[in-house]
Design a protein around this motif. Sequence first.
Motif, mmCIF file in Angstrom:
data_model
loop_
_atom_site.group_PDB
_atom_site.id
_atom_site.type_symbol
_atom_site.label_atom_id
_atom_site.label_comp_id
_atom_site.label_asym_id
_atom_site.label_seq_id
_atom_site.Cartn_x
_atom_site.Cartn_y
_atom_site.Cartn_z
ATOM 1 N N VAL A 111 0.869 -1.293 -0.013
ATOM 2 C CA VAL A 111 -0.063 0.080 -0.130
ATOM 3 C C VAL A 111 0.945 1.157 -0.070
ATOM 4 O O VAL A 111 0.368 2.346 -0.762
ATOM 5 C CB VAL A 111 -1.049 0.151 0.934
ATOM 6 N N ASP A 112 1.870 1.273 0.743
ATOM 7 C CA ASP A 112 2.806 2.423 0.979
ATOM 8 C C ASP A 112 3.639 2.724 -0.505
ATOM 9 O O ASP A 112 3.558 3.759 -1.006
ATOM 10 C CB ASP A 112 3.748 1.973 1.866
ATOM 11 N N ASP A 113 3.963 1.404 -1.097
ATOM 12 C CA ASP A 113 4.705 1.757 -2.511
ATOM 13 C C ASP A 113 3.538 2.106 -3.359
ATOM 14 O O ASP A 113 3.991 3.104 -4.288
ATOM 15 C CB ASP A 113 5.109 0.390 -2.832
ATOM 16 N N ARG B 140 -5.942 11.543 -7.852
ATOM 17 C CA ARG B 140 -6.508 12.135 -6.459
ATOM 18 C C ARG B 140 -7.422 11.281 -5.746
ATOM 19 O O ARG B 140 -7.579 11.002 -4.540
ATOM 20 C CB ARG B 140 -6.907 13.605 -6.645
ATOM 21 N N SER B 141 -8.622 10.840 -6.555
ATOM 22 C CA SER B 141 -9.481 10.022 -5.957
ATOM 23 C C SER B 141 -9.106 8.841 -5.398
ATOM 24 O O SER B 141 -9.658 8.356 -4.176
ATOM 25 C CB SER B 141 -10.853 9.960 -6.766
ATOM 26 N N LEU B 142 -8.282 8.232 -6.094
ATOM 27 C CA LEU B 142 -7.605 6.953 -5.429
ATOM 28 C C LEU B 142 -6.761 7.290 -4.208
ATOM 29 O O LEU B 142 -6.771 6.536 -3.401
ATOM 30 C CB LEU B 142 -6.686 6.489 -6.422
ATOM 31 N N LEU B 143 -6.196 8.308 -4.124
ATOM 32 C CA LEU B 143 -5.183 8.552 -2.716
ATOM 33 C C LEU B 143 -6.286 9.022 -1.725
ATOM 34 O O LEU B 143 -5.775 8.824 -0.622
ATOM 35 C CB LEU B 143 -4.453 9.839 -3.206
ATOM 36 N N MET B 144 -7.182 9.332 -1.965
ATOM 37 C CA MET B 144 -8.109 9.938 -0.857
ATOM 38 C C MET B 144 -9.004 8.847 -0.088
ATOM 39 O O MET B 144 -9.641 8.610 0.759
ATOM 40 C CB MET B 144 -9.423 10.999 -1.547
ATOM 41 N N GLN B 145 -8.842 7.509 -0.655
ATOM 42 C CA GLN B 145 -9.931 6.336 -0.316
ATOM 43 C C GLN B 145 -8.985 5.973 0.597
ATOM 44 O O GLN B 145 -7.969 5.743 0.950
ATOM 45 C CB GLN B 145 -10.047 5.477 -1.417
#
Length: 93
Positions: A63-65, A88-93
Amino acid sequence: MSSRRSHSRHSNASRITEEQIDELVSKLQMMLPDAPIRRNSRVSAKKVLQETCSYIRSLHQEVDDLSERLSELLASTETDSAEAAIIRSLLMQ
């Protein structure tokens, strides 16, 4: 005295049995990625818990990678593009 009896009954009722622990460990083992290979062999609860912890650590690392890769991708795209909005939407989940 009745308070002590009530506590004792509740304590005994909430205890998990060895059979229940075995069942839970078996279910946990089945959720590990290479569980089908080990279905027929009995593995200790300690080993299953160690493998589970290791697997969770590897998932955290993944997940971190992926988050880092998404951040890098976002930095390399135009901020108002459709791709940037998806990232951005993926990072906000």
